[in-house]
Design an enzyme around this catalytic site. Structure first.
Site, short mmCIF file in Angstrom:
data_model
loop_
_atom_site.label_atom_id
_atom_site.label_comp_id
_atom_site.label_asym_id
_atom_site.label_seq_id
_atom_site.Cartn_x
_atom_site.Cartn_y
_atom_site.Cartn_z
N ARG A 124 -11.99 15.24 7.30
CA ARG A 124 -12.94 15.49 6.22
C ARG A 124 -14.38 15.81 6.87
NH1 ARG A 124 -11.49 10.18 3.29
NH2 ARG A 124 -9.31 10.53 3.20
N HIS A 178 -13.10 2.20 0.01
CA HIS A 178 -13.06 1.39 1.23
C HIS A 178 -13.70 0.06 0.58
CE1 HIS A 178 -12.95 4.71 4.51
NE2 HIS A 178 -11.93 4.51 4.27
N GLY A 230 -12.49 4.66 10.54
CA GLY A 230 -11.01 5.09 10.96
C GLY A 230 -10.84 6.63 10.84
N GLU A 257 -7.66 -5.63 5.13
CA GLU A 257 -7.69 -5.49 3.80
C GLU A 257 -6.37 -6.10 2.80
OE1 GLU A 257 -8.17 -1.27 5.13
OE2 GLU A 257 -9.11 -0.86 3.24
N ASP A 315 -7.92 12.92 16.35
CA ASP A 315 -7.72 11.69 16.84
C ASP A 315 -8.99 11.28 17.53
OD1 ASP A 315 -6.86 9.47 18.78
OD2 ASP A 315 -4.82 9.55 17.72
N ARG A 357 -2.57 -1.99 -3.58
CA ARG A 357 -3.98 -1.20 -3.28
C ARG A 357 -3.72 0.07 -3.96
NH1 ARG A 357 -5.65 2.46 1.73
NH2 ARG A 357 -7.79 2.87 0.95
N HIS A 374 -17.36 1.51 8.10
CA HIS A 374 -15.74 1.49 8.19
C HIS A 374 -15.67 2.88 8.79
CE1 HIS A 374 -11.45 0.41 6.73
NE2 HIS A 374 -11.85 1.76 7.03
N ASN A 376 0.98 -1.24 0.03
CA ASN A 376 -0.03 -0.07 -0.02
C ASN A 376 0.93 1.05 0.04
OD1 ASN A 376 -1.91 2.07 0.52
ND2 ASN A 376 -2.67 1.06 2.24
P1 AMP Z 1 -7.68 3.75 11.16
O1 AMP Z 1 -7.66 4.74 10.19
O2 AMP Z 1 -8.49 2.52 10.79
O3 AMP Z 1 -6.30 3.18 11.50
O4 AMP Z 1 -8.46 4.19 12.48
C1 AMP Z 1 -7.86 5.50 13.01
C2 AMP Z 1 -8.59 6.09 14.15
O5 AMP Z 1 -9.25 4.96 15.25
C3 AMP Z 1 -8.22 7.09 14.87
O6 AMP Z 1 -9.10 8.34 14.99
C4 AMP Z 1 -7.82 6.68 16.14
O7 AMP Z 1 -7.76 7.68 17.31
C5 AMP Z 1 -9.06 5.49 16.54
N1 AMP Z 1 -8.83 4.49 17.46
C6 AMP Z 1 -7.89 3.84 17.32
N2 AMP Z 1 -7.92 3.15 18.72
C7 AMP Z 1 -9.05 3.73 19.22
C8 AMP Z 1 -9.41 3.34 20.65
N3 AMP Z 1 -8.98 2.33 21.44
N4 AMP Z 1 -10.50 4.23 20.98
C9 AMP Z 1 -10.98 5.12 20.35
N5 AMP Z 1 -10.52 5.32 18.84
C10 AMP Z 1 -9.56 4.43 18.58
#
Ligand code: AMP
Length: 393
Positions: free
Chosen positions: A237, A178, A206, A379, A278, A89, A204, A8
């Site tokens: 976003r 996604h 993240g 993925e 975050d 990817r 999804h 990726n």
């Molecule tokens: P990803 O893009 O799938 O890696 O997801 C990243 C997001 O997941 C970020 O906003 C992280 O703060 C959130 N995240 C990861 N671990 C936790 C957790 N234990 N509790 C709440 N949010 C989380």
């Protein structure tokens, strides 16, 4: 012979995994980041051992040379036992690529032509593919597209009500993203439910967030559109906004197209509402009673509930929901907030199961009107499987 190297490539990073497709085992994984910056970082993990290096990594060619050296020095040996394929990817396949494709010069040229549809992502993917092909010349390289799973969107779902010239000449329509994750998770969910004829919504969640309505295994609605900007509230976003907002700001605040693009893609979402993107931190601040963090999460949850309701209506029913991605998999609080708002479907949260969810877990009671699950996405495994399936015909 069932090992696939999955790559990726982003603009300043390369993530990779060497997978055994049959056992789903990860034989090695790594991350090369800060490509093009003064000091690059590389990490390679194999069989519990971790190797890391800090040195200048000027470009993707240098990154792939480092990747090849990491395998040569620390294993597994790819020289004598090469993978069956390298799976890449690729974010945007447009309407041209609706399934995994073996990469050759024509495919690279077509990918290049698609750049206007994904100016942030496709150029980095192409640079990564070229560098990987130079480092691993004897192996087929396969592109797996984030958009491909959404090839089954019906015209009513993918058509924007905009002038014909926009649609025909400039390919303006909804594509969705996604897809690899939505496909993996919806298939796992069907397997858990023991049926393929199910109507499910996959969330999804993240840094990027999207929802997908999957009916009988096919994507029939999804929240991202021409680009990954549309839909749910994300880390940076905005998701859905009135399309007239940019005109308003251009006229009244004098913002340029680039400033508007940067604001909606990089300075909106959670970052705009709570000051940071975050989710873990914002969630902790909300739990501590901070009003702007609470209000930001309310907006996120409201949008999710709205999409789930709409997708149930689109499919005519709703059998199950799945949460995936960093937030979906790890935030019990977010899942609880969404599920407790779905009383219209008779959803009944299983609080203990939700709080303790690890791996694939049902988080609703046996009597819940709609079942909800946490399903960790994979993925890389999906990409490896598709590359292998394509090569095996
Ligand atoms: P990803 O893009 O799938 O890696 O997801 C990243 C997001 O997941 C970020 O906003 C992280 O703060 C959130 N995240 C990861 N671990 C936790 C957790 N234990 N509790 C709440 N949010 C989380």
């Amino acid at each position: 012979m069932s090992r696939v190297l999955v790559v990726n490539a982003g603009s300043s990073s390369v993530k990779y995994q060497l997978l055994d497709v049959h056992s789903a085992a990860v034989l090695a994984s790594g991350l090369i980041e800060q490509i093009g910056e003064r000091e690059g970082r590389a990490r390679h993990t194999t069989g519990g051992a971790d190797f890391s290096a800090t040195r200048p990594i000027p470009d993707h060619a240098a990154a792939f040379a480092l990747l090849a050296a990491a395998f040569a020095d620390h294993g597994p040996d790819l020289e004598t036992d090469p993978p069956v394929a390298v799976g890449h990817r690729v974010v945007h396949g447009g309407t041209r690529f609706q399934a995994a494709t073996v990469i050759d010069d024509d495919v690279l040229a077509t990918l290049h032509d698609l750049t206007p549809l994904a100016p942030l992502h496709n150029p980095a993917n192409i640079t990564g593919i070229r560098a990987a092909m130079a480092s691993f010349p004897g192996v087929p390289h396969v592109a797996v597209f984030d958009t491909a799973f959404h090839r089954t969107l019906p015209p009513a779902a993918y058509t924007y009500a905009v002038p014909p010239d926009w649609r025909e000449t400039y390919h303006v329509r909804r594509y969705g993203f996604h897809g690899t994750s939505h496909q993996y998770v919806s298939h796992r969910l069907a397997a858990i439910l023991g049926r393929t004829d199910v109507a499910v919504v996959v969330l999804h969640l993240g840094n990027g967030c999207s929802a997908c309505a999957v009916l009988d295994g096919a994507s029939v609605e999804t929240s991202m559109g021409l680009t990954p900007l549309e839909g749910l509230v994300m880390g940076t976003r905005s998701g859905d906004v009135d399309p007239a907002i940019p005109f308003h700001l251009a006229r009244t605040a004098g913002l340029t197209i680039d400033e508007l693009d940067a604001a909606l893609n990089k300075a909106s979402g959670l970052k705009a509402l709570a000051g940071e993107n975050d989710f873990r931190t914002v969630s902790a601040r909300a739990a501590a009673g901070e009003p702007d963090a609470i209000a930001a999460i309310d907006v996120v949850v409201h949008r999710l509930v709205k999409y789930i309701g709409a997708y149930a209506a689109v499919m005519g029913r709703l059998d199950a929901l799945a949460f995936t991605g960093g937030i979906g998999e790890h935030s019990a609080a977010l899942r609880a907030a969404v599920l407790s708002r779905l009383t219209v479907f008779g959803v009944e949260l299983d609080r203990a199961a939700n709080d303790d969810a690890r791996g694939e877990t049902r988080v609703t009671t046996d009597g819940s009107g709609v079942a909800a699950y946490v399903i960790p996405t994979n993925e890389e495994l999906q990409i490896a499987r598709e590359a292998m399936a394509l090569l095996r015909g």
